[in-house]
Design an enzyme around this catalytic site. Structure first.
Site, short mmCIF file in Angstrom:
data_model
loop_
_atom_site.label_atom_id
_atom_site.label_comp_id
_atom_site.label_asym_id
_atom_site.label_seq_id
_atom_site.Cartn_x
_atom_site.Cartn_y
_atom_site.Cartn_z
CG HIS A 65 -84.63 -47.21 11.57
ND1 HIS A 65 -84.11 -45.95 11.62
CD2 HIS A 65 -85.15 -47.36 10.34
CE1 HIS A 65 -84.30 -45.35 10.46
NE2 HIS A 65 -84.94 -46.17 9.66
CE1 TYR A 193 -80.78 -41.20 18.16
CE2 TYR A 193 -81.25 -39.17 19.34
CZ TYR A 193 -81.68 -40.36 18.79
OH TYR A 193 -83.01 -40.71 18.87
N PRO A 285 -86.35 -34.30 23.83
CG PRO A 285 -86.38 -33.07 21.86
CD PRO A 285 -86.37 -32.91 23.34
CE LYS A 289 -87.45 -44.38 25.64
NZ LYS A 289 -87.44 -44.93 24.29
CE1 TYR A 376 -83.18 -43.60 20.51
CE2 TYR A 376 -83.96 -45.42 19.15
CZ TYR A 376 -83.67 -44.07 19.32
OH TYR A 376 -83.89 -43.20 18.26
C1 LIG Z 1 -92.21 -28.85 18.91
C2 LIG Z 1 -92.20 -30.26 19.46
C3 LIG Z 1 -91.37 -31.20 18.90
C4 LIG Z 1 -91.33 -32.50 19.39
N1 LIG Z 1 -90.49 -33.41 18.86
C5 LIG Z 1 -90.44 -34.64 19.38
C6 LIG Z 1 -89.56 -35.60 18.87
O1 LIG Z 1 -88.81 -35.35 17.94
N2 LIG Z 1 -89.54 -36.83 19.44
C7 LIG Z 1 -90.37 -37.16 20.49
O2 LIG Z 1 -90.36 -38.29 20.97
N3 LIG Z 1 -91.23 -36.27 20.97
C8 LIG Z 1 -91.27 -35.03 20.45
N4 LIG Z 1 -92.13 -34.14 20.96
C9 LIG Z 1 -93.00 -34.58 22.03
C10 LIG Z 1 -94.24 -35.29 21.50
O3 LIG Z 1 -94.65 -34.72 20.30
C11 LIG Z 1 -95.29 -35.18 22.57
O4 LIG Z 1 -94.80 -35.87 23.70
C12 LIG Z 1 -96.67 -35.71 22.17
O5 LIG Z 1 -97.27 -34.87 21.23
C13 LIG Z 1 -97.56 -35.83 23.40
O6 LIG Z 1 -98.87 -36.09 23.01
P1 LIG Z 1 -100.10 -35.53 23.88
O7 LIG Z 1 -101.31 -36.01 23.19
O8 LIG Z 1 -99.87 -35.87 25.29
O9 LIG Z 1 -99.97 -33.95 23.80
P2 LIG Z 1 -100.12 -32.95 22.57
O10 LIG Z 1 -99.63 -33.59 21.32
O11 LIG Z 1 -99.50 -31.67 22.99
O12 LIG Z 1 -101.67 -32.77 22.42
C14 LIG Z 1 -102.42 -32.00 23.34
C15 LIG Z 1 -103.60 -31.39 22.59
O13 LIG Z 1 -104.42 -30.66 23.52
C16 LIG Z 1 -104.81 -29.45 22.92
N5 LIG Z 1 -105.14 -28.46 23.96
C17 LIG Z 1 -104.31 -27.67 24.67
N6 LIG Z 1 -105.00 -26.90 25.52
C18 LIG Z 1 -106.30 -27.22 25.35
C19 LIG Z 1 -107.48 -26.75 25.96
N7 LIG Z 1 -107.47 -25.80 26.90
N8 LIG Z 1 -108.64 -27.28 25.55
C20 LIG Z 1 -108.69 -28.23 24.59
N9 LIG Z 1 -107.58 -28.71 23.98
C21 LIG Z 1 -106.41 -28.21 24.36
C22 LIG Z 1 -103.61 -29.05 22.08
O14 LIG Z 1 -103.95 -28.14 21.04
C23 LIG Z 1 -103.17 -30.40 21.54
O15 LIG Z 1 -103.78 -30.72 20.31
C24 LIG Z 1 -92.16 -32.85 20.47
C25 LIG Z 1 -93.02 -31.89 21.04
C26 LIG Z 1 -93.03 -30.61 20.54
C27 LIG Z 1 -93.93 -29.58 21.18
#
Ligand SMILES: Cc1cc2nc3c(=O)[nH]c(=O)nc-3n(C[C@H](O)[C@H](O)[C@H](O)COP(=O)(O)OP(=O)(O)OC[C@H]3O[C@@H](n4cnc5c(N)ncnc54)[C@H](O)[C@@H]3O)c2cc1C
Length: 381
Positions: A65, A193, A285, A289, A376
Site C-alpha cells: 500500500h 481512517y 491501534p 504500531k 506511519y
Molecule cells: C484484540 C487486539 C487487537 C489488536 N489489533 C491490532 C491492530 O489492528 N493493529 C495493530 O498494530 N496492533 C493490534 N493489536 C496489537 C498487536 O496485536 C500486539 O501489539 C502484538 O500482538 C504484540 O505481540 P507480542 O508478542 O508482544 O504479544 P502477544 O501477541 O500478546 O503475545 C503474548 C503471548 O504470551 C502468552 N502469555 C501470556 N501470559 C503468559 C504466561 N503467563 N505464560 C506463558 N505465556 C503467556 C499469550 O497467550 C500470548 O500468546 C491488537 C491487540 C489486541 C489484543
C-alpha cells in the site's frame, strides 16, 4: 515467555545464530494461530522478518500500500506514503505472520510448550535465572542465561519485576474498537481512517477477498449487543455515501471488542529478564504500531544478545532498554496523536475545534502530511 509474534520471532532469529531457546506459552497452539489482530507491516518489520527467514509467503501474498486515506466531514484525503517518504507499508495479517513463525520453528525442531500453567520466574537478578511451570500434569524447571518476557500485557514477566523497579505511564481512552472480520472483497484500495460525527471507523483489509473493519464504540458496549447487520449499517453511515454504497456485507468470521490504551513500563530490563512487545507497552491501534513495535523491540534484543554471545560483553545488553524505549516513545506519541485526531471524544468545544484545525492543517500542508507519513511507515530501526 510467550508464543506471540515477539517470542516466536526472537526464537527464530536466535535459532539462526545457533542460540538455544525454549518457548513457553499459556494458550494452545491452535488458539495462538487463530487470534485475529494487527495487519499493517512497516518496511522495517518486513526487513526483520526477512532476516529471520520467514518472509517467503509475505513477499508472495502481502499487499503493498502506497497510501492511506483520512475521511473527515464527508471528504476523503489521501496521504501519499510512498511519494512523501519513498516507502510503502505491507498489508499481511498478524495471523499469517504467526503461522509463518510457528511453521519455521517447527521445521527447525526448536522446542515450544503450549498450554503451560503456573509459570514462575526465579533468581532473575542472578547469573542463572530459572523458570518453573506445569505442563501435561507434571512440574518442570528450566535454567537459562536469559529470560525474554514476550508474554503480552497480561503475562507473568512484567509482574515478576518489583513495582519499585518499574516506572509506569498510562493513558486509558474513554472508548474501544469493535472489529469485524468478513469474507467480502474490499471496495477500498487503501485503508480509510474516518473521523465521522457518529464516531471513528476504520476500513481495512487482510486480502483481496477479506475485510477487517472497526467502529469506535462505548466501553460499555458488548460484542453480543452488535448484530452483524447493526455493525454494517453503522459502518456505512460512518464511511460516508460513496464507500457506504459500495460496502458488501457478509456474516462476521470474527467479531471482537478491544479497549484503547497507551501504556509504557520502563526500563525493559530487570537483571536477566528483558521485556519486549506488549509485555512492556501498549499503543492504541490507530497508528498500526503494536505489532511493529513488538518486532522492533525484538530486533534490538536480538542484537543485544548477539553482542553478548559474540563479544562476551554486557555492553549491548545494558543498552537494550534505552535503545528500544526511544523508538517506543515515538510510536506512543504518534499512536496517541492519531487517536486524538480521529476519534470523537467527550469534551468541550475547544477540544473539538482544535481537532478540526489539526485535520484541516494536515489536509492543506505537505509538511504535516510528510510528518504523518514518516511515522506511519515507521521510523528507522
Ligand atoms: C484484540 C487486539 C487487537 C489488536 N489489533 C491490532 C491492530 O489492528 N493493529 C495493530 O498494530 N496492533 C493490534 N493489536 C496489537 C498487536 O496485536 C500486539 O501489539 C502484538 O500482538 C504484540 O505481540 P507480542 O508478542 O508482544 O504479544 P502477544 O501477541 O500478546 O503475545 C503474548 C503471548 O504470551 C502468552 N502469555 C501470556 N501470559 C503468559 C504466561 N503467563 N505464560 C506463558 N505465556 C503467556 C499469550 O497467550 C500470548 O500468546 C491488537 C491487540 C489486541 C489484543
Amino acid at each position: 515467555m510467550g508464543a506471540g509474534p515477539a517470542g516466536l520471532l526472537l526464537g527464530q532469529l536466535l535459532h539462526k545464530e545457533g542460540v538455544d531457546t525454549l518457548i513457553l506459552e499459556r494458550r494452545s497452539a491452535q488458539y495462538v494461530a487463530g487470534r485475529v489482530r494487527a495487519g499493517v507491516l512497516e518496511p522495517g518489520t518486513v526487513g526483520v522478518l526477512e532476516r529471520a527467514g520467514v518472509a517467503g509467503r509475505l513477499r508472495a501474498e502481502g499487499l503493498t500500500h502506497d497510501g492511506v486515506e483520512i475521511g473527515f466531514r464527508g471528504r476523503r484525503h489521501r496521504i501519499a506514503l510512498k511519494a512523501l517518504t519513498g516507502k510503502s507499508v505491507t498489508v499481511y495479517g498478524q495471523t499469517e505472520v504467526t503461522r509463518d513463525l510457528m511453521e519455521a520453528r517447527a521445521a527447525a525442531g526448536a522446542p515450544s510448550f503450549y498450554e503451560v500453567e503456573d509459570v514462575q520466574l526465579h533468581e532473575i537478578t542472578g547469573a542463572r535465572p530459572r523458570v518453573t511451570y506445569r505442563h501435561a500434569g507434571s512440574t518442570h524447571e528450566v535454567d537459562c542465561d536469559f529470560i525474554a518476557g514476550c508474554d503480552g500485557f497480561h503475562g507473568v514477566s512484567r509482574r515478576s519485576i518489583p513495582a519499585a523497579a518499574l516506572s509506569i505511564c498510562e493513558r486509558v481512552y474513554p472508548f474501544g474498537w469493535l472489529g469485524v472480520l468478513a469474507d467480502v472483497p474490499p471496495p477500498w484500495e487503501e485503508l480509510i481512517y474516518a473521523n465521522s460525527e457518529r464516531g471513528f471507523a476504520l476500513a481495512s483489509l487482510r486480502s483481496p477477498t477479506r475485510v477487517r473493519c472497526y467502529l469506535q464504540c462505548s466501553l460499555e458496549d458488548r460484542v453480543e449487543q452488535w448484530s452483524d447487520g447493526q455493525f454494517w449499517d453503522e459502518f456505512r453511515l460512518r464511511m460516508g455515501e460513496e464507500i457506504g454504497a459500495r460496502v458488501q456485507t457478509a456474516p462476521s468470521l470474527e467479531k471482537s471488542f478491544a479497549p484503547l490504551r497507551s501504556f509504557v513500563a520502563e526500563p525493559l530490563r530487570y537483571g536477566r529478564l528483558f521485556l519486549a512487545g506488549d509485555a512492556a507497552h501498549i499503543v492504541p491501534p490507530t497508528g498500526a504500531k503494536g505489532l511493529n513495535l513488538a518486532v522492533s523491540d525484538v530486533h534490538y534484543l536480538y542484537e543485544a544478545l548477539c553482542g553478548f554471545y559474540g563479544e562476551a560483553s554486557e555492553r549491548s545488553l545494558a543498552e537494550y532498554s534505552d535503545r528500544a524505549l526511544r523508538r517506543i516513545w515515538r510510536a506512543e506519541r504518534f499512536s496517541w496523536w492519531m487517536t486524538r485526531q480521529l476519534h470523537r471524544f467527550p469534551g468541550d468545544e475547544f477540544d473539538a475545534r482544535l481537532q478540526q484545525t489539526e485535520l484541516e492543517y494536515l489536509f492543506e500542508s505537505q509538511t504535516a502530511q510528510a510528518n504523518l507519513a514518516e511515522n506511519y511507515v515507521g521510523l528507522p530501526l
